[in-house]
Write a protein that holds these residues in place. Structure first.
Motif, PDB file in Angstrom:
ATOM      1  N   PHE A 289      49.222  52.206  40.494  1.00 42.98           N
ATOM      2  CA  PHE A 289      49.637  53.480  41.090  1.00 42.98           C
ATOM      3  C   PHE A 289      49.384  54.622  40.111  1.00 42.98           C
ATOM      4  N   VAL A 290      49.781  54.436  38.849  1.00 43.17           N
ATOM      5  CA  VAL A 290      49.569  55.467  37.836  1.00 43.17           C
ATOM      6  C   VAL A 290      48.079  55.604  37.531  1.00 43.17           C
ATOM      7  N   ARG A 291      47.404  54.481  37.375  1.00 45.27           N
ATOM      8  CA  ARG A 291      45.981  54.514  37.031  1.00 45.27           C
ATOM      9  C   ARG A 291      45.172  55.237  38.105  1.00 45.27           C
ATOM     10  N   GLU A 292      45.480  54.996  39.362  1.00 46.41           N
ATOM     11  CA  GLU A 292      44.765  55.669  40.440  1.00 46.41           C
ATOM     12  C   GLU A 292      44.953  57.180  40.363  1.00 46.41           C
ATOM     13  N   GLY A 293      46.175  57.613  40.047  1.00 50.33           N
ATOM     14  CA  GLY A 293      46.418  59.035  39.897  1.00 50.33           C
ATOM     15  C   GLY A 293      45.597  59.648  38.784  1.00 50.33           C
ATOM     16  N   VAL A 294      45.501  58.944  37.648  1.00 52.27           N
ATOM     17  CA  VAL A 294      44.703  59.431  36.517  1.00 52.27           C
ATOM     18  C   VAL A 294      43.244  59.547  36.922  1.00 52.27           C
ATOM     19  N   GLU A 295      42.725  58.525  37.599  1.00 52.73           N
ATOM     20  CA  GLU A 295      41.314  58.530  38.003  1.00 52.73           C
ATOM     21  C   GLU A 295      41.006  59.650  38.983  1.00 52.73           C
ATOM     22  N   ARG A 296      41.988  60.062  39.768  1.00 52.31           N
ATOM     23  CA  ARG A 296      41.772  61.124  40.750  1.00 52.31           C
ATOM     24  C   ARG A 296      42.034  62.515  40.185  1.00 52.31           C
ATOM     25  N   GLY A 297      42.422  62.588  38.932  1.00 50.41           N
ATOM     26  CA  GLY A 297      42.700  63.883  38.330  1.00 50.41           C
ATOM     27  C   GLY A 297      44.031  64.482  38.737  1.00 50.41           C
ATOM     28  N   GLU A 298      44.957  63.648  39.179  1.00 48.61           N
ATOM     29  CA  GLU A 298      46.266  64.121  39.607  1.00 48.61           C
ATOM     30  C   GLU A 298      47.232  64.155  38.431  1.00 48.61           C
ATOM     31  N   VAL A 299      48.307  64.907  38.570  1.00 47.27           N
ATOM     32  CA  VAL A 299      49.418  64.843  37.624  1.00 47.27           C
ATOM     33  C   VAL A 299      50.363  63.740  38.088  1.00 47.27           C
ATOM     34  N   VAL A 300      50.710  62.845  37.159  1.00 46.94           N
ATOM     35  CA  VAL A 300      51.564  61.702  37.483  1.00 46.94           C
ATOM     36  C   VAL A 300      52.895  61.861  36.750  1.00 46.94           C
ATOM     37  N   LEU A 301      53.983  61.873  37.497  1.00 49.50           N
ATOM     38  CA  LEU A 301      55.323  62.011  36.928  1.00 49.50           C
ATOM     39  C   LEU A 301      55.990  60.641  36.954  1.00 49.50           C
ATOM     40  N   VAL A 302      56.291  60.103  35.774  1.00 52.90           N
ATOM     41  CA  VAL A 302      56.938  58.795  35.677  1.00 52.90           C
ATOM     42  C   VAL A 302      58.409  59.022  35.359  1.00 52.90           C
ATOM     43  N   ASN A 303      59.232  58.988  36.393  1.00 51.07           N
ATOM     44  CA  ASN A 303      60.660  59.287  36.252  1.00 51.07           C
ATOM     45  C   ASN A 303      61.464  58.021  36.477  1.00 51.07           C
ATOM     46  N   THR A 304      61.277  57.067  35.567  1.00 55.91           N
ATOM     47  CA  THR A 304      61.957  55.768  35.684  1.00 55.91           C
ATOM     48  C   THR A 304      63.090  55.606  34.683  1.00 55.91           C
ATOM     49  N   GLY A 305      63.414  56.666  33.947  1.00 58.37           N
ATOM     50  CA  GLY A 305      64.591  56.675  33.091  1.00 58.37           C
ATOM     51  C   GLY A 305      64.619  55.544  32.081  1.00 58.37           C
ATOM     52  N   SER A 306      65.754  54.841  32.023  1.00 55.68           N
ATOM     53  CA  SER A 306      65.941  53.768  31.046  1.00 55.68           C
ATOM     54  C   SER A 306      65.495  52.414  31.570  1.00 55.68           C
ATOM     55  N   HIS A 307      64.874  52.383  32.724  1.00 58.60           N
ATOM     56  CA  HIS A 307      64.392  51.111  33.264  1.00 58.60           C
ATOM     57  C   HIS A 307      63.368  50.502  32.299  1.00 58.60           C
ATOM     58  N   PRO A 308      63.375  49.173  32.115  1.00 57.53           N
ATOM     59  CA  PRO A 308      62.437  48.541  31.175  1.00 57.53           C
ATOM     60  C   PRO A 308      60.968  48.855  31.440  1.00 57.53           C
ATOM     61  N   VAL A 309      60.620  49.150  32.676  1.00 61.08           N
ATOM     62  CA  VAL A 309      59.218  49.438  32.985  1.00 61.08           C
ATOM     63  C   VAL A 309      58.741  50.716  32.305  1.00 61.08           C
ATOM     64  N   THR A 310      59.668  51.599  31.949  1.00 63.25           N
ATOM     65  CA  THR A 310      59.288  52.879  31.340  1.00 63.25           C
ATOM     66  C   THR A 310      58.552  52.675  30.026  1.00 63.25           C
ATOM     67  N   ALA A 311      59.100  51.828  29.166  1.00 62.05           N
ATOM     68  CA  ALA A 311      58.476  51.594  27.858  1.00 62.05           C
ATOM     69  C   ALA A 311      57.078  51.011  28.015  1.00 62.05           C
ATOM     70  N   LEU A 312      56.897  50.121  28.965  1.00 61.03           N
ATOM     71  CA  LEU A 312      55.588  49.511  29.177  1.00 61.03           C
ATOM     72  C   LEU A 312      54.579  50.537  29.686  1.00 61.03           C
ATOM     73  N   LEU A 313      55.011  51.379  30.610  1.00 57.46           N
ATOM     74  CA  LEU A 313      54.106  52.409  31.129  1.00 57.46           C
ATOM     75  C   LEU A 313      53.762  53.435  30.048  1.00 57.46           C
ATOM     76  N   LYS A 314      54.739  53.757  29.208  1.00 57.59           N
ATOM     77  CA  LYS A 314      54.462  54.676  28.102  1.00 57.59           C
ATOM     78  C   LYS A 314      53.412  54.082  27.166  1.00 57.59           C
TER      79      LYS A 314
END
Length: 331
Positions: A31-56
Protein backbone atom coordinates in the motif's frame (compact mmCIF):
# COMPACT_ATOMS: atom_id res chain seq x y z
CA UNK A 1 -18.51 -10.65 -2.73
CA UNK A 2 -16.19 -10.14 -5.68
CA UNK A 3 -13.32 -7.79 -6.53
CA UNK A 4 -14.48 -4.39 -7.73
CA UNK A 5 -12.74 -1.40 -9.20
CA UNK A 6 -12.38 1.57 -6.87
CA UNK A 7 -13.59 5.00 -8.01
CA UNK A 8 -11.32 6.66 -10.58
CA UNK A 9 -11.23 9.79 -8.43
CA UNK A 10 -12.35 10.77 -4.97
CA UNK A 11 -12.15 8.93 -1.69
CA UNK A 12 -11.29 5.25 -1.42
CA UNK A 13 -12.00 4.22 2.17
CA UNK A 14 -10.80 0.67 2.92
CA UNK A 15 -11.05 -1.48 6.04
CA UNK A 16 -8.61 -4.29 6.77
CA UNK A 17 -9.51 -6.84 9.45
CA UNK A 18 -6.40 -8.81 10.37
CA UNK A 19 -5.57 -11.54 12.87
CA UNK A 20 -1.78 -11.20 13.09
CA UNK A 21 0.72 -8.38 12.59
CA UNK A 22 2.37 -10.10 9.64
CA UNK A 23 -0.95 -10.01 7.78
CA UNK A 24 -1.17 -6.27 8.45
CA UNK A 25 2.39 -5.73 7.26
CA UNK A 26 1.78 -7.80 4.13
CA UNK A 27 -0.97 -5.37 3.14
CA UNK A 28 0.60 -2.16 4.46
CA UNK A 29 3.95 -2.47 2.65
CA UNK A 30 2.54 -2.68 -0.90
CA UNK A 31 0.00 0.00 0.00
CA UNK A 32 2.79 2.42 0.93
CA UNK A 33 5.03 1.34 -1.94
CA UNK A 34 2.27 1.90 -4.49
CA UNK A 35 1.77 5.42 -3.18
CA UNK A 36 5.49 6.18 -3.52
CA UNK A 37 5.55 4.83 -7.08
CA UNK A 38 2.59 7.03 -8.02
CA UNK A 39 4.15 10.17 -6.58
CA UNK A 40 1.56 10.47 -3.83
CA UNK A 41 2.07 11.70 -0.27
CA UNK A 42 1.68 8.77 2.13
CA UNK A 43 0.69 9.43 5.75
CA UNK A 44 1.53 6.55 8.10
CA UNK A 45 -0.50 7.22 11.24
CA UNK A 46 -0.12 3.92 13.07
CA UNK A 47 1.12 5.37 16.36
CA UNK A 48 2.76 2.90 18.73
CA UNK A 49 1.62 -0.16 16.79
CA UNK A 50 4.56 -2.53 16.10
CA UNK A 51 4.08 -2.14 12.35
CA UNK A 52 5.19 1.50 12.62
CA UNK A 53 8.83 0.67 13.35
CA UNK A 54 8.97 -1.78 10.46
CA UNK A 55 7.47 0.69 8.01
CA UNK A 56 9.86 3.39 9.21
CA UNK A 57 12.79 1.06 8.61
CA UNK A 58 11.60 0.34 5.08
CA UNK A 59 10.54 3.82 3.97
CA UNK A 60 12.58 6.21 6.12
CA UNK A 61 14.47 7.50 3.05
CA UNK A 62 11.29 8.29 1.13
CA UNK A 63 10.48 11.99 1.53
CA UNK A 64 6.88 11.45 0.45
CA UNK A 65 6.21 8.98 3.30
CA UNK A 66 5.40 10.92 6.47
CA UNK A 67 5.36 9.62 10.04
CA UNK A 68 3.80 12.07 12.56
CA UNK A 69 5.59 13.02 15.75
CA UNK A 70 2.36 13.14 17.79
CA UNK A 71 -0.73 10.96 18.00
CA UNK A 72 -3.19 11.75 15.22
CA UNK A 73 -6.07 9.72 16.65
CA UNK A 74 -6.46 11.47 19.99
CA UNK A 75 -9.91 12.90 19.15
CA UNK A 76 -12.06 12.20 16.11
CA UNK A 77 -12.67 15.80 15.04
CA UNK A 78 -9.00 16.67 15.57
CA UNK A 79 -7.98 13.76 13.35
CA UNK A 80 -10.33 14.95 10.61
CA UNK A 81 -9.00 18.48 10.94
CA UNK A 82 -5.37 17.35 10.70
CA UNK A 83 -6.08 15.30 7.59
CA UNK A 84 -8.07 18.09 6.00
CA UNK A 85 -5.39 20.70 6.63
CA UNK A 86 -2.70 18.41 5.18
CA UNK A 87 -4.74 17.53 2.11
CA UNK A 88 -5.93 21.08 1.42
CA UNK A 89 -2.36 22.39 1.67
CA UNK A 90 -0.94 19.62 -0.50
CA UNK A 91 -3.58 19.89 -3.19
CA UNK A 92 -3.03 23.63 -3.40
CA UNK A 93 0.68 22.84 -3.99
CA UNK A 94 -0.17 20.35 -6.77
CA UNK A 95 0.33 17.10 -4.86
CA UNK A 96 -1.47 14.59 -7.16
CA UNK A 97 -3.05 12.49 -4.41
CA UNK A 98 -2.76 11.32 -0.82
CA UNK A 99 -3.05 8.02 0.93
CA UNK A 100 -2.96 7.11 4.62
CA UNK A 101 -2.84 4.19 7.02
CA UNK A 102 -4.69 5.07 10.21
CA UNK A 103 -4.70 2.92 13.34
CA UNK A 104 -7.20 3.82 16.08
CA UNK A 105 -6.38 2.97 19.70
CA UNK A 106 -9.68 1.93 21.23
CA UNK A 107 -8.15 1.86 24.71
CA UNK A 108 -7.77 5.62 25.01
CA UNK A 109 -10.88 6.12 27.16
CA UNK A 110 -13.16 7.53 24.48
CA UNK A 111 -16.40 5.63 23.88
CA UNK A 112 -15.85 3.49 20.80
CA UNK A 113 -19.05 4.93 19.35
CA UNK A 114 -17.12 8.19 18.85
CA UNK A 115 -14.88 6.39 16.38
CA UNK A 116 -17.84 4.89 14.53
CA UNK A 117 -19.05 8.42 13.84
CA UNK A 118 -15.54 9.42 12.84
CA UNK A 119 -15.28 6.70 10.21
CA UNK A 120 -18.76 7.55 8.94
CA UNK A 121 -17.84 11.25 8.74
CA UNK A 122 -14.71 10.46 6.70
CA UNK A 123 -16.98 9.24 3.89
CA UNK A 124 -18.63 12.65 3.69
CA UNK A 125 -15.84 15.09 4.49
CA UNK A 126 -13.34 13.56 2.04
CA UNK A 127 -15.74 12.29 -0.63
CA UNK A 128 -14.28 14.56 -3.34
CA UNK A 129 -10.62 14.26 -2.37
CA UNK A 130 -8.03 12.16 -4.24
CA UNK A 131 -7.47 10.24 -1.03
CA UNK A 132 -7.02 6.54 -0.39
CA UNK A 133 -7.07 5.45 3.24
CA UNK A 134 -6.55 2.03 4.79
CA UNK A 135 -8.02 1.46 8.26
CA UNK A 136 -6.66 -1.66 9.99
CA UNK A 137 -8.63 -3.40 12.77
CA UNK A 138 -7.24 -6.21 14.91
CA UNK A 139 -9.92 -8.90 15.00
CA UNK A 140 -8.09 -10.63 17.88
CA UNK A 141 -8.60 -7.81 20.35
CA UNK A 142 -11.65 -5.81 19.29
CA UNK A 143 -15.11 -6.59 20.64
CA UNK A 144 -17.54 -8.08 18.09
CA UNK A 145 -19.81 -5.03 18.24
CA UNK A 146 -16.89 -2.77 17.27
CA UNK A 147 -15.96 -4.99 14.34
CA UNK A 148 -19.58 -5.02 13.17
CA UNK A 149 -19.78 -1.22 13.37
CA UNK A 150 -16.51 -0.68 11.54
CA UNK A 151 -17.53 -2.99 8.75
CA UNK A 152 -20.64 -0.87 8.28
CA UNK A 153 -18.53 2.31 8.12
CA UNK A 154 -16.30 1.34 5.17
CA UNK A 155 -17.36 1.08 1.51
CA UNK A 156 -14.44 -1.22 0.69
CA UNK A 157 -12.69 -4.21 2.30
CA UNK A 158 -9.12 -5.42 1.76
CA UNK A 159 -8.84 -9.20 1.77
CA UNK A 160 -5.98 -11.36 0.53
CA UNK A 161 -4.50 -8.47 -1.40
CA UNK A 162 -7.76 -7.63 -3.17
CA UNK A 163 -10.17 -4.75 -2.81
CA UNK A 164 -13.77 -5.92 -2.44
CA UNK A 165 -16.94 -3.90 -2.42
CA UNK A 166 -18.41 -4.14 1.09
CA UNK A 167 -22.02 -5.40 1.13
CA UNK A 168 -22.38 -4.41 4.80
CA UNK A 169 -21.62 -0.73 4.20
CA UNK A 170 -24.23 1.66 5.62
CA UNK A 171 -24.94 5.25 4.58
CA UNK A 172 -22.99 7.60 6.91
CA UNK A 173 -26.01 9.49 8.27
CA UNK A 174 -27.95 6.28 8.82
CA UNK A 175 -24.98 4.72 10.58
CA UNK A 176 -24.38 7.73 12.82
CA UNK A 177 -28.00 7.77 13.94
CA UNK A 178 -28.41 4.05 14.65
CA UNK A 179 -29.63 3.64 18.26
CA UNK A 180 -27.11 0.87 18.95
CA UNK A 181 -24.28 3.31 18.26
CA UNK A 182 -25.56 6.10 20.49
CA UNK A 183 -23.00 7.01 23.11
CA UNK A 184 -23.70 5.65 26.59
CA UNK A 185 -24.96 7.88 29.37
CA UNK A 186 -21.98 9.06 31.37
CA UNK A 187 -22.05 7.69 34.95
CA UNK A 188 -21.64 11.20 36.32
CA UNK A 189 -25.03 12.12 34.90
CA UNK A 190 -26.68 9.79 37.40
CA UNK A 191 -25.37 12.01 40.22
CA UNK A 192 -26.37 15.55 41.25
CA UNK A 193 -24.48 18.23 39.30
CA UNK A 194 -22.05 20.48 41.14
CA UNK A 195 -23.41 23.50 39.29
CA UNK A 196 -26.96 23.96 38.02
CA UNK A 197 -27.96 27.13 36.20
CA UNK A 198 -31.58 27.16 35.11
CA UNK A 199 -31.62 30.26 32.95
CA UNK A 200 -28.53 31.61 31.21
CA UNK A 201 -28.85 35.22 30.14
CA UNK A 202 -25.23 36.34 29.88
CA UNK A 203 -22.36 34.17 28.58
CA UNK A 204 -19.70 36.27 30.32
CA UNK A 205 -21.38 35.64 33.65
CA UNK A 206 -21.62 31.95 32.78
CA UNK A 207 -17.85 31.73 32.41
CA UNK A 208 -17.34 33.25 35.83
CA UNK A 209 -19.78 30.71 37.26
CA UNK A 210 -17.99 27.78 35.62
CA UNK A 211 -14.39 28.56 36.54
CA UNK A 212 -14.64 28.24 40.37
CA UNK A 213 -16.22 24.78 40.07
CA UNK A 214 -13.30 23.52 37.99
CA UNK A 215 -10.56 24.65 40.35
CA UNK A 216 -9.94 21.26 42.00
CA UNK A 217 -9.66 19.19 38.84
CA UNK A 218 -6.29 17.82 37.75
CA UNK A 219 -6.81 18.73 34.11
CA UNK A 220 -4.17 21.05 32.67
CA UNK A 221 -5.23 24.64 32.93
CA UNK A 222 -5.39 25.05 29.15
CA UNK A 223 -7.86 22.15 28.93
CA UNK A 224 -10.04 23.76 31.57
CA UNK A 225 -9.91 27.08 29.72
CA UNK A 226 -10.80 25.37 26.45
CA UNK A 227 -13.67 23.49 28.07
CA UNK A 228 -15.15 26.65 29.56
CA UNK A 229 -14.89 28.35 26.15
CA UNK A 230 -16.64 25.37 24.51
CA UNK A 231 -19.52 25.37 27.01
CA UNK A 232 -19.87 29.13 26.63
CA UNK A 233 -19.93 28.84 22.83
CA UNK A 234 -22.66 26.20 22.92
CA UNK A 235 -24.68 28.25 25.42
CA UNK A 236 -24.35 31.26 23.12
CA UNK A 237 -25.53 29.16 20.15
CA UNK A 238 -28.52 28.02 22.21
CA UNK A 239 -29.41 31.62 22.98
CA UNK A 240 -29.18 32.64 19.32
CA UNK A 241 -30.63 29.60 17.55
CA UNK A 242 -32.65 27.86 20.26
CA UNK A 243 -35.44 28.83 22.59
CA UNK A 244 -35.26 29.94 26.21
CA UNK A 245 -34.67 28.94 28.86
CA UNK A 246 -31.05 27.87 28.32
CA UNK A 247 -29.93 25.62 31.18
CA UNK A 248 -26.39 24.51 32.06
CA UNK A 249 -25.33 21.62 34.31
CA UNK A 250 -21.74 20.88 35.33
CA UNK A 251 -20.17 17.78 36.91
CA UNK A 252 -16.52 17.33 37.88
CA UNK A 253 -14.10 14.71 39.11
CA UNK A 254 -10.34 15.10 39.54
CA UNK A 255 -9.88 13.72 36.02
CA UNK A 256 -12.82 15.00 34.02
CA UNK A 257 -15.35 17.73 33.38
CA UNK A 258 -18.82 17.15 32.00
CA UNK A 259 -21.42 19.78 31.12
CA UNK A 260 -24.81 19.77 29.46
CA UNK A 261 -26.47 22.74 27.77
CA UNK A 262 -30.23 22.41 27.23
CA UNK A 263 -32.69 24.68 25.46
CA UNK A 264 -36.25 24.28 24.19
CA UNK A 265 -35.57 24.77 20.49
CA UNK A 266 -35.57 22.26 17.65
CA UNK A 267 -31.83 21.70 17.89
CA UNK A 268 -29.60 20.06 15.29
CA UNK A 269 -30.61 17.24 12.95
CA UNK A 270 -27.25 16.78 11.21
CA UNK A 271 -25.23 14.19 13.20
CA UNK A 272 -21.99 15.56 11.68
CA UNK A 273 -22.53 19.24 12.48
CA UNK A 274 -19.14 20.77 13.16
CA UNK A 275 -17.04 17.76 12.13
CA UNK A 276 -15.23 19.85 9.52
CA UNK A 277 -14.92 23.53 8.71
CA UNK A 278 -15.99 22.80 5.14
CA UNK A 279 -16.65 19.83 2.93
CA UNK A 280 -14.73 19.80 -0.34
CA UNK A 281 -11.12 20.47 -1.26
CA UNK A 282 -8.69 23.09 -2.41
CA UNK A 283 -8.50 21.65 -5.92
CA UNK A 284 -12.23 21.67 -6.68
CA UNK A 285 -12.96 24.74 -4.53
CA UNK A 286 -16.12 23.01 -3.36
CA UNK A 287 -17.50 24.07 -0.01
CA UNK A 288 -20.04 22.77 2.42
CA UNK A 289 -23.58 24.01 2.43
CA UNK A 290 -23.46 23.27 6.16
CA UNK A 291 -22.82 26.12 8.48
CA UNK A 292 -21.69 25.47 12.02
CA UNK A 293 -18.25 26.95 12.56
CA UNK A 294 -19.28 27.59 16.17
CA UNK A 295 -20.01 23.89 16.63
CA UNK A 296 -16.73 23.03 14.91
CA UNK A 297 -14.81 25.30 17.26
CA UNK A 298 -16.54 23.84 20.31
CA UNK A 299 -15.68 20.31 19.15
CA UNK A 300 -12.03 21.33 18.87
CA UNK A 301 -12.03 22.63 22.46
CA UNK A 302 -13.24 19.51 24.26
CA UNK A 303 -12.76 15.75 24.01
CA UNK A 304 -16.39 14.79 23.34
CA UNK A 305 -19.39 16.73 22.09
CA UNK A 306 -22.67 15.02 21.31
CA UNK A 307 -26.34 15.96 21.40
CA UNK A 308 -29.84 14.55 21.62
CA UNK A 309 -33.45 15.66 21.77
CA UNK A 310 -35.51 14.43 24.74
CA UNK A 311 -38.66 15.47 26.58
CA UNK A 312 -36.50 17.96 28.50
CA UNK A 313 -35.43 19.76 25.30
CA UNK A 314 -32.38 19.74 23.04
CA UNK A 315 -29.25 18.90 25.04
CA UNK A 316 -25.60 19.20 24.06
CA UNK A 317 -23.13 17.24 26.20
CA UNK A 318 -19.46 18.22 26.45
CA UNK A 319 -16.67 16.25 28.14
CA UNK A 320 -13.01 16.94 28.84
CA UNK A 321 -10.83 14.37 30.55
CA UNK A 322 -7.26 13.27 31.27
CA UNK A 323 -6.69 9.79 29.86
CA UNK A 324 -8.79 6.78 30.78
CA UNK A 325 -11.69 7.74 33.00
CA UNK A 326 -14.87 6.32 34.50
CA UNK A 327 -16.50 6.32 31.07
CA UNK A 328 -14.18 3.52 29.99
CA UNK A 329 -16.12 1.14 32.24
CA UNK A 330 -19.25 1.82 30.23
CA UNK A 331 -17.87 1.39 26.71
Amino acid sequence: MSPAAAPASGLVHDALFYDDDEALLATAVPFVREGVERGEVVLVNTGSHPVTALLKAMFAEQESVLFPNAAVYARPVSAIDQYKRALDTGLADDVPAFRAIGHIDFGDGLPWQEWVRYEAAVNLVFADYPFETMCPYDSRTLAPEIITAMKQAHPWLLQDGRRLRNPEYVDPVELATKPEYAEPVHPLQATPPELELDEITDVRTLRMDLYPVTIFTELPRHKVDDFVKAVSAIASNAQIHGEEPVCVRLWTTPNELLATVTDQGHGVDDPFKGYARSIGNARTHSVSTHEGLGMWAARQLCDILDYERTDDGFTVRLVAYTGNDAWADHT
